[in-house]
Design an enzyme around this catalytic site. Structure first.
Site, PDB file in Angstrom:
ATOM      1  N   ASP A  32       0.847  -1.192   0.000  1.00 24.16           N
ATOM      2  CA  ASP A  32       0.000   0.000   0.000  1.00 24.16           C
ATOM      3  C   ASP A  32       0.884   1.244   0.000  1.00 24.16           C
ATOM      4  O   ASP A  32       1.574   1.515   0.993  1.00 24.16           O
ATOM      5  CB  ASP A  32      -0.886  -0.037   1.256  1.00 24.16           C
ATOM      6  N   ARG A  75      -6.599  -0.407  -7.287  1.00 27.62           N
ATOM      7  CA  ARG A  75      -6.968  -1.794  -6.953  1.00 27.62           C
ATOM      8  C   ARG A  75      -8.062  -2.298  -7.892  1.00 27.62           C
ATOM      9  O   ARG A  75      -8.109  -3.476  -8.229  1.00 27.62           O
ATOM     10  CB  ARG A  75      -7.385  -1.881  -5.485  1.00 27.62           C
ATOM     11  N   LYS A 124      -6.250  -5.306   2.732  1.00 24.39           N
ATOM     12  CA  LYS A 124      -7.019  -4.150   2.286  1.00 24.39           C
ATOM     13  C   LYS A 124      -7.766  -4.431   0.986  1.00 24.39           C
ATOM     14  O   LYS A 124      -7.150  -4.658  -0.045  1.00 24.39           O
ATOM     15  CB  LYS A 124      -6.064  -2.975   2.072  1.00 24.39           C
ATOM     16  N   HIS A 126     -10.898  -2.409  -0.223  1.00 19.56           N
ATOM     17  CA  HIS A 126     -11.042  -1.032  -0.682  1.00 19.56           C
ATOM     18  C   HIS A 126     -11.657  -0.884  -2.069  1.00 19.56           C
ATOM     19  O   HIS A 126     -11.413   0.109  -2.764  1.00 19.56           O
ATOM     20  CB  HIS A 126      -9.671  -0.327  -0.634  1.00 19.56           C
ATOM     21  N   HIS A 190       1.677   2.235   4.160  1.00 23.84           N
ATOM     22  CA  HIS A 190       0.815   3.427   4.069  1.00 23.84           C
ATOM     23  C   HIS A 190       1.037   4.338   5.285  1.00 23.84           C
ATOM     24  O   HIS A 190       1.381   3.862   6.348  1.00 23.84           O
ATOM     25  CB  HIS A 190      -0.643   2.955   4.036  1.00 23.84           C
ATOM     26  N   ASP A 282       0.141  -0.329  -5.202  1.00 28.80           N
ATOM     27  CA  ASP A 282      -1.000   0.279  -5.896  1.00 28.80           C
ATOM     28  C   ASP A 282      -0.698   1.620  -6.553  1.00 28.80           C
ATOM     29  O   ASP A 282      -1.252   1.952  -7.590  1.00 28.80           O
ATOM     30  CB  ASP A 282      -2.203   0.417  -4.929  1.00 28.80           C
ATOM     31  N   ASN A 283       0.181   2.428  -5.926  1.00 27.89           N
ATOM     32  CA  ASN A 283       0.453   3.766  -6.479  1.00 27.89           C
ATOM     33  C   ASN A 283       1.751   4.296  -5.889  1.00 27.89           C
ATOM     34  O   ASN A 283       2.379   3.635  -5.060  1.00 27.89           O
ATOM     35  CB  ASN A 283      -0.720   4.725  -6.207  1.00 27.89           C
ATOM     36  N   ARG A 291       2.148  10.022  -4.883  1.00 29.20           N
ATOM     37  CA  ARG A 291       0.758   9.578  -4.971  1.00 29.20           C
ATOM     38  C   ARG A 291      -0.193  10.705  -5.378  1.00 29.20           C
ATOM     39  O   ARG A 291      -0.012  11.841  -4.936  1.00 29.20           O
ATOM     40  CB  ARG A 291       0.319   9.017  -3.605  1.00 29.20           C
TER      41      ARG A 291
END
Ligand code: NAG
Ligand code: NAG
Ligand code: NAG
Ligand code: NAG
Length: 511
Positions: A32, A75, A124, A126, A190, A282-283, A291
């Site tokens: 994350d 995601r 996660k 989401h 994260h 994810d990013n 991000r």
């Protein structure tokens, strides 16, 4: 059910009797907001021995990109192969943001489920709605504490063990073990300064055994000093940012050890030789220019693909451009499943614009093009952007370039950004590679030559020498937008009229 689909389903079940078909499973691990804080990508400060061990059994992609720099949208693209503007997950899923994919989307877990492959998710999720993203086995933030299922690596290890044990119970009961797709979505590394600041900016204290922090039995925290860290070019080199990065590194040690535990469970359960393992994030990392941006620093991702059946390139670095949009095609290919023909709009059929990565596990591929598409992050953060990155050039289209670039809650309160705001406001040197004003106010078109300008500072879009490059990329980007049914395809100077023959009707708004 199409004939091909039915045949493949049959094959999954019986081919092994014929002798040639091997058992095949998938383990997808997503970090994350994770980046390149690992020696796999030549950051020699951060100790990540478990990612290193995985990389020695993987092809290491040096040019992997997300198609969107935001959590839920990313995601959703991982699990559908469709960009956010096509699957409907325009922004974050939780709370007031409330974004969801369209009900008709045929996601990867849905397709695998229909093909009798057992699906599991730990960590996660989401994304939503539930029926679009069904999992047989689910321990996520929807029913658990995200700290437990996403950051407590002992808990995660036990859940992975439970998943494998239930595989075997099913086999003993039915004399048939279904292949599996297990998605382990860590919440590390994260930030958590905006939600649980008591655990530190990156939750780096959660479970470290200090008073009030609880203990994660399997985690041996690694500590770094601010003067030791490597500050990426897009982060201000200030004491505040360095302390922030040092905390991030400690959280990366929990992620790395968690990856090690998950892979150990895979090994102990006897699945290592049958399982494709994919690791990515994810990013971009939650720092300025990272991000929520479509600059390289916001979309470049780590990507390891480890196949027990393709050992010839283990440990090699691939230069091929790959996208998180390729994950769904790769997993479908691994299971020999076709993508079904269906339509979301009622007009043209949905096509996957990503591709299977399996050929890159056999030999180096000359893939040079990736696309990106962002619309929002939080519900207030409407700032639609589209981009194409081809070879040495990255072109960005900032459709609402007259608005200031929006800032999210979690990033706003981060020490790095607060320090940048303070320094800018009081006129002190920021230690940053651009000004806040430049960051907020962008040109409509940004064209960068990443070979001569890897930090993306010189916009070539207005340079007549680059007009042919600009035009060529713009045409390809538009083609991709039409192909993926982008509702924003005519923005910002025209209106898309979709009825009859879809077309852009001009606004004469001076843009
Ligand atoms: C790490 O550095 C080595 C030596 O410069 C280089 O060959 C390799 O491609 C780099 N690895 C990655 C993943 O960037
Ligand atoms: C992590 O999970 C384990 C196993 O469930 C538990 O014993 C431990 O207390 C948890 N640690 C924290 C910090 O919650
Ligand atoms: C996995 O495959 C390798 C190479 O074929 C073999 O050496 C190893 O014993 C296998 N492991 C298991 C658990 O079957
Ligand atoms: C920024 O300035 C505010 C107000 O002076 C102060 O409270 C805050 O601690 C400063 N933040 C940083 C990171 O320097």
């Amino acid at each position: 059910m199409s004939f091909l689909f039915a045949w493949t389903l049959l094959c999954l079940l019986v081919c092994c009797d014929i002798g040639e078909c091997r058992r095949r499973n998938v383990l997808l691990i997503i970090a994350d907001d994770g980046g390149f804080e690992t020696d796999v990508y030549n950051n020699t400060v951060v100790q990540t021995p478990h990612l290193r061990a995985l990389s020695e059994r993987s092809v290491i992609f040096k040019n992997a990109f997300t198609s969107v720099s935001s959590c839920s949208p990313s995601r959703s693209t991982i699990l559908t192969g469709l960009p956010q503007h096509q699957n409907g997950m325009y922004g974050l899923h939780q709370g007031v943001h409330h974004f969801n994919s369209f009900d008709g989307v045929q996601s990867l877990p849905l397709l695998l489920n229909q093909a009798n492959i057992r699906t599991g998710i730990i960590g996660k999720k989401h994304v939503g709605p539930g029926p679009v993203y069904p999992f047989d086995f689910a321990y996520t933030e929807e029913t658990n504490s995200i700290l437990q299922v996403g950051r407590n690596i002992t808990k995660i290890k036990l859940l992975v063990r439970k998943f494998f044990q239930s595989q075997k119970v099913e086999r003993s009961e039915t004399e048939e073990e279904r292949p599996f797709f297990l998605y382990v979505a860590f919440h590390d590394p994260h930030r958590c300064g905006h939600s649980q600041p008591q655990y530190g900016m990156f939750c780096e204290k959660f479970g470290n055994g200090e008073s009030g922090m609880g203990r994660i039995p399997d985690w041996e925290p690694k500590y770094y000093s601010p003067d030791q860290v490597k500050v990426p070019y897009f982060i201000p080199d200030t004491p505040a940012a360095r302390a922030d990065i040092a905390a991030q590194y400690t959280t990366v040690s929990r992620l790395d050890q968690g990856v090690g535990l998950v892979l150990q469970e895979l090994r102990d359960s006897g699945y290592e030789n049958d399982t494709l393992v994919i690791y990515s994030s994810d990013n971009g990392i939650p720092f300025p220019n990272g991000r929520t941006n479509l600059y390289s620093s916001g979309v470049k991702e780590p990507m390891l693909v480890s196949s027990p059946e393709h050992r010839q390139r283990w440990g090699q670095v691939s230069q091929a451009y790959v996208s998180l949009l390729d994950i769904t095609p790769t997993i479908l290919d691994w299971f020999s499943l076709p993508h079904p023909s269906y339509s979301l709009s009622g007009a043209r059929p949905v096509v996957l614009t990503g591709q299977s990565l399996l050929p890159a596990l056999i030999s180096e591929q000359s893939w040079v093009t990736v696309y990106a598409s962002q619309s929002l992050h939080e519900v207030t953060m409407f700032y639609p952007m589209r981009s194409i990155h081809q070879g040495r050039y990255r072109l960005l289209h900032n459709m609402h370039y007259r608005m200031p670039f929006p800032i999210d809650q979690d990033f706003y309160v981060s020490p790095t950004f607060q320090d940048l705001l303070n320094r800018t406001q009081s006129g002190q040197p920021t230690g940053w590679f651009k000004t806040l004003k430049e960051y907020y106010y962008r040109e409509r078109w940004e064209l960068f030559d990443i070979q001569s300008d890897p930090t993306e500072r010189r916009n070539l879009a207005g340079d007549p020498a680059y007009t042919p490059v600009l035009k060529g990329l713009r045409d390809q980007l538009l083609k991709w937008q039409w192909q993926t049914e982008d509702p924003w395809v005519c923005e910002p100077d025209a209106v898309l009229e979709t009825k009859l023959e879809p077309q852009c009707r001009p606004l004469y708004n001076g843009l």
